[in-house]
Motif scaffolding. Structure first.
Motif, short mmCIF file in Angstrom:
data_model
loop_
_atom_site.label_atom_id
_atom_site.label_comp_id
_atom_site.label_asym_id
_atom_site.label_seq_id
_atom_site.Cartn_x
_atom_site.Cartn_y
_atom_site.Cartn_z
N GLY A 190 9.85 -3.82 8.85
CA GLY A 190 10.10 -3.10 7.60
C GLY A 190 11.03 -3.87 6.67
O GLY A 190 11.71 -4.81 7.08
N PRO A 191 11.08 -3.48 5.40
CA PRO A 191 11.87 -4.20 4.41
C PRO A 191 13.36 -4.22 4.71
O PRO A 191 14.06 -5.18 4.39
N HIS A 203 0.83 -1.20 0.00
CA HIS A 203 0.00 0.00 0.00
C HIS A 203 0.86 1.25 0.00
O HIS A 203 0.41 2.33 -0.39
N ASP A 204 2.14 1.09 0.44
CA ASP A 204 3.11 2.17 0.39
C ASP A 204 4.11 1.86 -0.73
O ASP A 204 5.01 1.03 -0.55
N PRO A 205 3.97 2.48 -1.89
CA PRO A 205 4.85 2.16 -3.02
C PRO A 205 6.33 2.31 -2.69
O PRO A 205 7.16 1.57 -3.21
N GLN A 206 6.66 3.25 -1.81
CA GLN A 206 8.06 3.46 -1.46
C GLN A 206 8.63 2.23 -0.74
O GLN A 206 9.79 1.86 -0.94
N GLN A 207 7.80 1.60 0.07
CA GLN A 207 8.26 0.41 0.77
C GLN A 207 8.53 -0.72 -0.22
O GLN A 207 9.51 -1.46 -0.08
N ALA A 208 7.67 -0.87 -1.21
CA ALA A 208 7.89 -1.89 -2.25
C ALA A 208 9.15 -1.58 -3.04
O ALA A 208 9.93 -2.48 -3.39
N GLY A 234 12.99 -8.60 -5.57
CA GLY A 234 12.10 -8.76 -6.72
C GLY A 234 11.91 -7.44 -7.43
O GLY A 234 12.74 -6.53 -7.32
N THR A 235 10.79 -7.32 -8.13
CA THR A 235 10.48 -6.10 -8.86
C THR A 235 9.15 -5.54 -8.39
O THR A 235 8.22 -6.32 -8.06
N ASP A 236 9.05 -4.22 -8.35
CA ASP A 236 7.79 -3.61 -7.95
C ASP A 236 6.89 -3.33 -9.15
O ASP A 236 5.89 -2.63 -9.03
#
Length: 361
Positions: free
Chosen positions: A120-121, A32-37, A46-48
């Motif tokens: 977190g990532p 839901h948070d593109p920055q985290q992906a 992987g790839t976002d």
């Protein structure tokens, strides 16, 4: 499994993605948070980018309260052949999915029994699940194909599959994870306003008891909100034990010999029940607990000290089963407690002394 979609790129999702990528699986990341992906993607998880079509397995790694919504979205888009979640509770999300009228033949609830105090990532690691239990909660509706995909995921993450009923799982994690976390937090809370002189006396015992209290409260609110009943039942039992223990301690203060004996008996009972429970905690590699002997070595707080000890133990032909370090207050030194099988202890002591190590008896 050739492709996977990981929805939620926190610690667990990113760690699973890193493990899959390391074994040749193409992983797509969503959050839901593109920055985290994007952060997880930058770490090599992987790839976002959007997958070009349905993947083999969708792994939903979001907080328990959001599992059903995330799964419903992925299923509605036909994002994968199979779907699973990795939330720490299983019964509630499954019932919520049933209430939404979703076809659960392509879904299985799972829970890897691994984690860190960090989230977190950036905390993700490909070896997070290695050797750890990974619970699978299939139902009569779960297809063989989906169960096999879940088992393949567990194998790729080098975890150990454990099959359980969903509600039995929730009662179990309340006992071995959720309730202990709250007790750890309550003990740690006693330190918040304690005198500095008292806090400076903290040793390994208080560190062991309060270690998990350092976790993110927001994450734990999500977890406990999804499993409050079993945790409350356990804490009620702990509260009863606390009341009895307080009464026993008060009796020890009495000038009456009979009351003091009664108080001592009560305290002994608590301690012995603790002994009986502690020995049931699985030992190395999940096997029955083994009694080890400790060899305590005094070391300086300098680079390479632990490596030297392990090398010297190896030269002596001794396997170190476990290790703990206690740092000395106000000194650049510490005590390393090496756990070995009893027959190896004299051999290790002699070898380390010969090589100049100080042994604490």
């Amino acid at each position: 499994m050739r492709t996977a979609l990981v929805v939620g790129t926190g610690l667990i999702g990113t760690s699973a993605a890193l493990a899959l990528v390391a074994r040749g699986v193409t992983v797509y990341l969503a959050d839901h948070d593109p920055q985290q992906a994007r952060t997880a993607a930058a770490l090599g998880a992987g790839t976002d980018e959007e997958p070009p079509g349905p993947v083999d397995l969708a792994i939903v790694a979001v907080p328990p309260a959001h599992v059903a919504t995330a799964l419903a979205d992925a299923m509605g888009r036909r994002a994968a052949r199979g779907y699973l979640d990795v939330a720490s509770v299983k019964g509630g999300p499954r019932r919520e999915l049933e209430s939404l009228g979703l076809d659960l033949t392509e879904y299985i609830g799972t829970h890897p029994m691994a984690g860190l105090e960090k989230s977190g990532p950036l905390a993700g690691t490909a070896d997070l699940f290695e050797g750890r239990p990974w619970v699978l909660t299939p139902t009569r509706d779960t297809t063989t194909d989906v169960l096999n995909l879940a088992l393949e995921l567990v194998a790729l993450c080098r975890a150990v599959p454990v099959v359980m009923d969903a509600d039995a799982h929730d009662r179990a994690v309340a006992l071995v994870s959720h309730m202990p976390h709250l007790v750890s937090s309550m003990v740690a809370a006693r330190l918040e306003h304690a005198e500095e002189a008292a806090v400076r006396l903290c040793g390994q015992g208080i560190r062991d008891v309060t270690r998990i209290a350092g976790s993110d409260p927001r994450m734990w609110i999500d977890i406990l909100s999804a499993n409050p009943g079993p945790v409350a039942d356990l804490l009620s039992s702990v509260a009863a034990d606390l009341d009895e223990t307080v009464q026993a301690l008060r009796a020890l203060q009495s000038s009456d010999d009979a009351k003091r004996r009664e108080g001592a008996s009560g305290i002994e009972g608590v301690l012995r029940r603790g002994n009986a429970g502690q020995v049931r905690v699985p030992g190395k590699h999940g096997a029955a607990p083994t009694v080890y002997e400790s060899v305590v070595v005094l070391i300086d707080d300098q680079p390479g000290q632990l490596a030297r000890i392990f090398a010297d133990a190896g030269l002596a032909g001794v396997n170190i089963e476990d290790v703990r370090i206690e740092h000395a207050a106000g000194q650049t030194a510490g005590l390393v407690q090496l756990s070995v099988v009893p027959s190896a202890a004299p051999v290790l002591v002699a070898a380390l002394r010969e090589r100049g190590w100080g042994i604490r008896q």
